[in-house]
Write a protein that holds these residues in place. Structure first.
Motif, PDB file in Angstrom:
ATOM      1  N   ALA A   1      -7.430   1.610   6.295  1.00 31.91           N
ATOM      2  CA  ALA A   1      -7.710   2.547   7.378  1.00 31.91           C
ATOM      3  C   ALA A   1      -8.057   3.879   6.744  1.00 31.91           C
ATOM      4  N   LYS A   2      -9.198   4.465   7.109  1.00 31.18           N
ATOM      5  CA  LYS A   2      -9.622   5.722   6.514  1.00 31.18           C
ATOM      6  C   LYS A   2      -9.463   6.869   7.513  1.00 31.18           C
ATOM      7  N   ILE A   3      -8.854   7.952   7.032  1.00 36.67           N
ATOM      8  CA  ILE A   3      -8.635   9.135   7.849  1.00 36.67           C
ATOM      9  C   ILE A   3      -9.136  10.362   7.084  1.00 36.67           C
ATOM     10  N   ALA A   4      -9.143  11.510   7.751  1.00 37.31           N
ATOM     11  CA  ALA A   4      -9.501  12.779   7.111  1.00 37.31           C
ATOM     12  C   ALA A   4      -8.325  13.732   7.235  1.00 37.31           C
ATOM     13  N   THR A   5      -8.009  14.427   6.146  1.00 37.47           N
ATOM     14  CA  THR A   5      -6.924  15.394   6.159  1.00 37.47           C
ATOM     15  C   THR A   5      -7.196  16.489   5.146  1.00 37.47           C
ATOM     16  N   SER A   6      -6.667  17.677   5.380  1.00 38.53           N
ATOM     17  CA  SER A   6      -6.775  18.785   4.426  1.00 38.53           C
ATOM     18  C   SER A   6      -5.428  19.083   3.771  1.00 38.53           C
ATOM     19  N   HIS A   7      -4.463  18.201   3.992  1.00 44.84           N
ATOM     20  CA  HIS A   7      -3.102  18.479   3.544  1.00 44.84           C
ATOM     21  C   HIS A   7      -2.496  17.301   2.788  1.00 44.84           C
ATOM     22  N   PHE A   8      -1.574  17.620   1.888  1.00 47.46           N
ATOM     23  CA  PHE A   8      -0.893  16.614   1.095  1.00 47.46           C
ATOM     24  C   PHE A   8       0.452  16.271   1.735  1.00 47.46           C
ATOM     25  N   GLY A   9       0.887  15.021   1.564  1.00 51.26           N
ATOM     26  CA  GLY A   9       2.145  14.584   2.148  1.00 51.26           C
ATOM     27  C   GLY A   9       2.224  13.070   2.202  1.00 51.26           C
ATOM     28  N   ALA A  10       2.947  12.559   3.188  1.00 52.55           N
ATOM     29  CA  ALA A  10       3.163  11.119   3.347  1.00 52.55           C
ATOM     30  C   ALA A  10       2.447  10.624   4.593  1.00 52.55           C
ATOM     31  N   PHE A  11       1.825   9.437   4.484  1.00 53.63           N
ATOM     32  CA  PHE A  11       1.049   8.849   5.571  1.00 53.63           C
ATOM     33  C   PHE A  11       1.377   7.361   5.676  1.00 53.63           C
ATOM     34  N   GLN A  12       1.320   6.821   6.907  1.00 57.61           N
ATOM     35  CA  GLN A  12       1.620   5.397   7.093  1.00 57.61           C
ATOM     36  C   GLN A  12       0.925   4.863   8.338  1.00 57.61           C
ATOM     37  N   THR A  13       0.242   3.732   8.188  1.00 55.49           N
ATOM     38  CA  THR A  13      -0.362   3.070   9.344  1.00 55.49           C
ATOM     39  C   THR A  13       0.720   2.386  10.157  1.00 55.49           C
ATOM     40  N   ILE A  14       0.544   2.387  11.476  1.00 60.40           N
ATOM     41  CA  ILE A  14       1.508   1.749  12.384  1.00 60.40           C
ATOM     42  C   ILE A  14       0.760   0.967  13.469  1.00 60.40           C
ATOM     43  N   ILE A  15       1.454   0.002  14.054  1.00 58.57           N
ATOM     44  CA  ILE A  15       0.978  -0.707  15.230  1.00 58.57           C
ATOM     45  C   ILE A  15       1.977  -0.438  16.344  1.00 58.57           C
ATOM     46  N   THR A  16       1.467  -0.063  17.520  1.00 57.60           N
ATOM     47  CA  THR A  16       2.341   0.222  18.648  1.00 57.60           C
ATOM     48  C   THR A  16       2.090  -0.791  19.773  1.00 57.60           C
ATOM     49  N   GLU A  17       3.072  -0.928  20.630  1.00 60.47           N
ATOM     50  CA  GLU A  17       2.971  -1.878  21.729  1.00 60.47           C
ATOM     51  C   GLU A  17       1.872  -1.470  22.710  1.00 60.47           C
ATOM     52  N   VAL A  18       1.729  -0.176  22.924  1.00 57.04           N
ATOM     53  CA  VAL A  18       0.684   0.376  23.789  1.00 57.04           C
ATOM     54  C   VAL A  18      -0.125   1.361  22.956  1.00 57.04           C
ATOM     55  N   PRO A  19      -1.455   1.365  23.033  1.00 58.58           N
ATOM     56  CA  PRO A  19      -2.258   2.286  22.233  1.00 58.58           C
ATOM     57  C   PRO A  19      -1.887   3.746  22.457  1.00 58.58           C
ATOM     58  N   ILE A  20      -1.921   4.519  21.386  1.00 60.60           N
ATOM     59  CA  ILE A  20      -1.698   5.956  21.474  1.00 60.60           C
ATOM     60  C   ILE A  20      -3.042   6.630  21.660  1.00 60.60           C
ATOM     61  N   LYS A  21      -3.195   7.385  22.730  1.00 63.23           N
ATOM     62  CA  LYS A  21      -4.470   8.043  23.031  1.00 63.23           C
ATOM     63  C   LYS A  21      -4.519   9.445  22.467  1.00 63.23           C
TER      64      LYS A  21
END
Length: 207
Positions: free
Chosen positions: A187-207
């Motif tokens: 999964a590719k994202i864009a960010t300008s900051h350093f830290g921790a990231f994690q992909t998740i799956i949710t029961e209902v989509p997050i809009k």
């Protein structure tokens, strides 16, 4: 601040944590013990099982960092276009402790259940800094039964904990599916900051 994300996704959220401690597996200090011996453009495996390299702010070519194929964070990568980095720094990518927790979801006001998550990734800079423009970060997708049935990954999102160096503040947030590009197994994202990231799956989509 209550909003979960801002478009375009530079920081995809603005909820500040009281205290930020990057939850990296292994010793963060050990990660940078050999920084002085690194050469620009040469990747070195860290003691945490990730990878690190020296990056130049003056580089006029694309600079990238890719996790080892045999690591727990296989597929994780960061790409920095010319002019994005504001200072010379050593950047590392390692496995992080999980941030896909019900507690973080509650802080963000997310009511849907978390059902699965990918391997958490920490991208760190040896010197406190943000980038002048967003860089591309690739994260491992969750794996498990039933995920292949959802070809569009409609219920995918990304949780993060980042350091905003300019503000000297720490933030948590969520990046919705609409701001995530799926390519192969990442999964590719864009960010300008350093830290921790994690992909998740949710029961209902997050809009």
């Amino acid at each position: 601040m209550k909003s979960r994300f801002i478009l375009p996704v530079i920081i995809a959220g603005t909820l500040q944590t009281a205290c930020f401690r990057l939850p990296v597996v292994g010793s963060t200090s050990a990660t940078h013990t050999k920084v002085s011996s690194l050469k620009e453009g040469i990747q070195a495996v860290t003691e945490g099982g990730g990878v690190q390299s020296v990056f130049s702010a003056a580089s006029n070519v694309e600079q990238a960092l890719t996790a080892p194929e045999d690591s727990a964070i296989k597929g994780a990568a960061a790409v920095f276009s010319p002019g994005i980095l504001q200072i010379d720094t050593t950047i590392s990518i390692e496995e992080s402790a999980s941030i896909a927790t019900d507690e973080l979801a509650a802080e963000l006001g997310i009511e849907t259940t978390l059902t699965q998550s990918g391997t958490p990734v920490a991208i760190l800079s040896s010197t406190s800094t943000d980038t002048s423009r967003p860089f591309e970060l690739a994260l491992p997708l969750p794996v498990g039964l039933g995920l292949k049935a959802d070809a569009n990954w409609a219920n995918l999102a990304v949780f993060y904990r980042v350091i905003n160096a300019a503000e000297n503040k720490n933030y948590i947030g969520v990046i919705p599916r609409s701001e995530i590009l799926i390519e192969g197994n990442v999964a590719k994202i864009a960010t300008s900051h350093f830290g921790a990231f994690q992909t998740i799956i949710t029961e209902v989509p997050i809009k």
